[in-house]
Design a protein around this motif. Structure first.
Motif, PDB file in Angstrom:
ATOM      1  N   ASN A   1      30.374 -70.549  45.355  1.00 10.96           N
ATOM      2  CA  ASN A   1      31.669 -70.872  45.954  1.00 10.96           C
ATOM      3  C   ASN A   1      32.803 -70.066  45.333  1.00 10.96           C
ATOM      4  O   ASN A   1      33.694 -69.597  46.038  1.00 10.96           O
ATOM      5  CB  ASN A   1      31.961 -72.373  45.843  1.00 10.96           C
ATOM      6  CG  ASN A   1      31.108 -73.177  46.791  1.00 10.96           C
ATOM      7  OD1 ASN A   1      30.771 -72.728  47.876  1.00 10.96           O
ATOM      8  ND2 ASN A   1      30.747 -74.372  46.370  1.00 10.96           N
ATOM      9  N   VAL A   2      32.768 -69.890  44.024  1.00  5.46           N
ATOM     10  CA  VAL A   2      33.807 -69.112  43.341  1.00  5.46           C
ATOM     11  C   VAL A   2      33.758 -67.663  43.807  1.00  5.46           C
ATOM     12  O   VAL A   2      34.795 -67.060  44.108  1.00  5.46           O
ATOM     13  CB  VAL A   2      33.645 -69.199  41.805  1.00  5.46           C
ATOM     14  CG1 VAL A   2      34.510 -68.164  41.099  1.00  5.46           C
ATOM     15  CG2 VAL A   2      33.969 -70.601  41.319  1.00  5.46           C
TER      16      VAL A   2
ATOM     17  N   SER B   1      28.065 -73.721  42.188  1.00  6.55           N
ATOM     18  CA  SER B   1      29.512 -73.596  41.974  1.00  6.55           C
ATOM     19  C   SER B   1      29.928 -72.134  41.898  1.00  6.55           C
ATOM     20  O   SER B   1      30.986 -71.753  42.395  1.00  6.55           O
ATOM     21  CB  SER B   1      29.947 -74.352  40.718  1.00  6.55           C
ATOM     22  OG  SER B   1      29.375 -73.785  39.579  1.00  6.55           O
ATOM     23  N   LYS B   2      29.086 -71.303  41.306  1.00  5.82           N
ATOM     24  CA  LYS B   2      29.390 -69.871  41.198  1.00  5.82           C
ATOM     25  C   LYS B   2      29.424 -69.227  42.582  1.00  5.82           C
ATOM     26  O   LYS B   2      30.287 -68.388  42.859  1.00  5.82           O
ATOM     27  CB  LYS B   2      28.333 -69.191  40.315  1.00  5.82           C
ATOM     28  CG  LYS B   2      28.639 -67.758  40.014  1.00  5.82           C
ATOM     29  CD  LYS B   2      29.864 -67.614  39.132  1.00  5.82           C
ATOM     30  CE  LYS B   2      30.099 -66.166  38.821  1.00  5.82           C
ATOM     31  NZ  LYS B   2      31.189 -65.961  37.891  1.00  5.82           N
TER      32      LYS B   2
ATOM     33  N   ARG C   1      32.596 -66.473  46.595  1.00  7.36           N
ATOM     34  CA  ARG C   1      33.025 -66.408  47.991  1.00  7.36           C
ATOM     35  C   ARG C   1      34.558 -66.514  48.099  1.00  7.36           C
ATOM     36  O   ARG C   1      35.183 -65.791  48.869  1.00  7.36           O
ATOM     37  CB  ARG C   1      32.395 -67.539  48.803  1.00  7.36           C
ATOM     38  CG  ARG C   1      32.789 -67.443  50.274  1.00  7.36           C
ATOM     39  CD  ARG C   1      32.329 -68.618  51.096  1.00  7.36           C
ATOM     40  NE  ARG C   1      30.896 -68.802  51.027  1.00  7.36           N
ATOM     41  CZ  ARG C   1      30.307 -69.967  51.287  1.00  7.36           C
ATOM     42  NH1 ARG C   1      31.001 -71.016  51.609  1.00  7.36           N
ATOM     43  NH2 ARG C   1      28.995 -70.071  51.215  1.00  7.36           N
ATOM     44  N   GLN C   2      35.158 -67.377  47.331  1.00  8.32           N
ATOM     45  CA  GLN C   2      36.600 -67.614  47.431  1.00  8.32           C
ATOM     46  C   GLN C   2      37.426 -66.524  46.755  1.00  8.32           C
ATOM     47  O   GLN C   2      38.551 -66.259  47.165  1.00  8.32           O
ATOM     48  CB  GLN C   2      36.947 -68.980  46.833  1.00  8.32           C
ATOM     49  CG  GLN C   2      36.417 -70.122  47.658  1.00  8.32           C
ATOM     50  CD  GLN C   2      36.585 -71.464  46.958  1.00  8.32           C
ATOM     51  OE1 GLN C   2      37.147 -71.552  45.869  1.00  8.32           O
ATOM     52  NE2 GLN C   2      36.085 -72.518  47.585  1.00  8.32           N
ATOM     53  N   THR C   3      36.903 -65.911  45.719  1.00 14.32           N
ATOM     54  CA  THR C   3      37.690 -64.937  44.958  1.00 14.32           C
ATOM     55  C   THR C   3      37.245 -63.496  45.174  1.00 14.32           C
ATOM     56  O   THR C   3      37.901 -62.586  44.662  1.00 14.32           O
ATOM     57  CB  THR C   3      37.615 -65.235  43.450  1.00 14.32           C
ATOM     58  OG1 THR C   3      36.263 -65.084  43.022  1.00 14.32           O
ATOM     59  CG2 THR C   3      38.126 -66.623  43.135  1.00 14.32           C
ATOM     60  N   CYS C   4      36.142 -63.297  45.855  1.00 13.27           N
ATOM     61  CA  CYS C   4      35.575 -61.961  46.072  1.00 13.27           C
ATOM     62  C   CYS C   4      35.212 -61.278  44.754  1.00 13.27           C
ATOM     63  O   CYS C   4      35.193 -60.049  44.659  1.00 13.27           O
ATOM     64  CB  CYS C   4      36.516 -61.073  46.886  1.00 13.27           C
ATOM     65  SG  CYS C   4      36.833 -61.707  48.531  1.00 13.27           S
ATOM     66  N   ARG C   5      34.972 -62.077  43.726  1.00 12.61           N
ATOM     67  CA  ARG C   5      34.552 -61.528  42.435  1.00 12.61           C
ATOM     68  C   ARG C   5      33.048 -61.678  42.289  1.00 12.61           C
ATOM     69  O   ARG C   5      32.455 -62.605  42.805  1.00 12.61           O
ATOM     70  CB  ARG C   5      35.245 -62.256  41.284  1.00 12.61           C
ATOM     71  CG  ARG C   5      36.721 -62.000  41.251  1.00 12.61           C
ATOM     72  CD  ARG C   5      37.331 -62.573  40.002  1.00 12.61           C
ATOM     73  NE  ARG C   5      38.765 -62.371  40.042  1.00 12.61           N
ATOM     74  CZ  ARG C   5      39.621 -63.180  39.497  1.00 12.61           C
ATOM     75  NH1 ARG C   5      39.223 -64.254  38.865  1.00 12.61           N
ATOM     76  NH2 ARG C   5      40.913 -62.930  39.574  1.00 12.61           N
TER      77      ARG C   5
END
Length: 136
Positions: free
Chosen positions: A42-43, A39-40, A45-49
Motif C-alpha cells: 500500500n505504501v 502494508s508495504k 502504491r500510494q507514494t510510488c516509492r
C-alpha cells in the motif's frame, strides 16, 4: 493419552501457557511477514516509492517476535526459523548475530535435551532444519 492443547487464535496464545509448537511459530513468523508486505504494498502504491536497499520483510517479523518466546526450545526454534527465512540472503553480520544467540541458548544445554519435548513430525521437521544449518 497425550492431551492436545487448543490454540486461542484471537488472543494469540495457549490458554494454559503450553510450549509453542514449531508449526505455530512458523505461522506467527509468516503472519508478521505477510502484514509487513501487505502494508508495504500500500505504501509503494500510494507514494510510488520502491523498497529500500537491504529492507527485509523477515527483519520486521523477527523484530516483532524477538521477545515473544520464553522457553529455550522456543527461542532455538525461532532463531533457526529466522535463519531459514532469510534464505541465504542475510549478511555476515546477521549470521554472526544469529549464531551468537544460538550459542547463548545452548550454553550449558545439550541440544538433544531440548529436543526431548518434541515428537513425531514436529521433531523430524525441526531436526531437518537444524541439520540444514549444521547445528545438530
Amino acid at each position: 493419552m497425550k492431551r492436545t492443547a487448543k490454540y486461542d487464535f484471537f488472543n494469540d496464545a495457549f490458554p494454559d501457557d503450553e510450549r509453542v509448537p514449531y508449526k505455530l511459530l512458523r505461522w506467527r513468523f509468516l503472519n508478521r511477514y505477510y502484514i509487513y508486505c501487505h502494508s508495504k504494498f500500500n505504501v509503494v502504491r500510494q507514494t510510488c516509492r520502491e523498497w529500500v536497499p537491504n529492507e527485509h520483510e523477515s527483519a520486521f517479523a523477527q523484530d516483532d517476535l524477538d521477545t515473544a518466546f520464553e522457553l529455550p526450545i522456543e527461542k532455538l526454534m525461532f532463531e533457526v526459523l529466522s535463519m531459514i527465512m532469510a534464505g541465504g540472503r542475510q549478511s555476515e553480520q546477521f549470521n554472526m548475530h544469529a549464531e551468537q544467540r544460538i550459542r547463548e541458548i545452548l550454553h550449558g544445554r545439550d541440544v538433544n535435551d531440548l529436543l526431548e519435548c518434541l515428537s513425531g513430525d514436529e521433531l523430524l521437521e525441526f531436526r531437518h532444519d537444524l541439520a540444514l544449518l549444521n547445528i545438530a
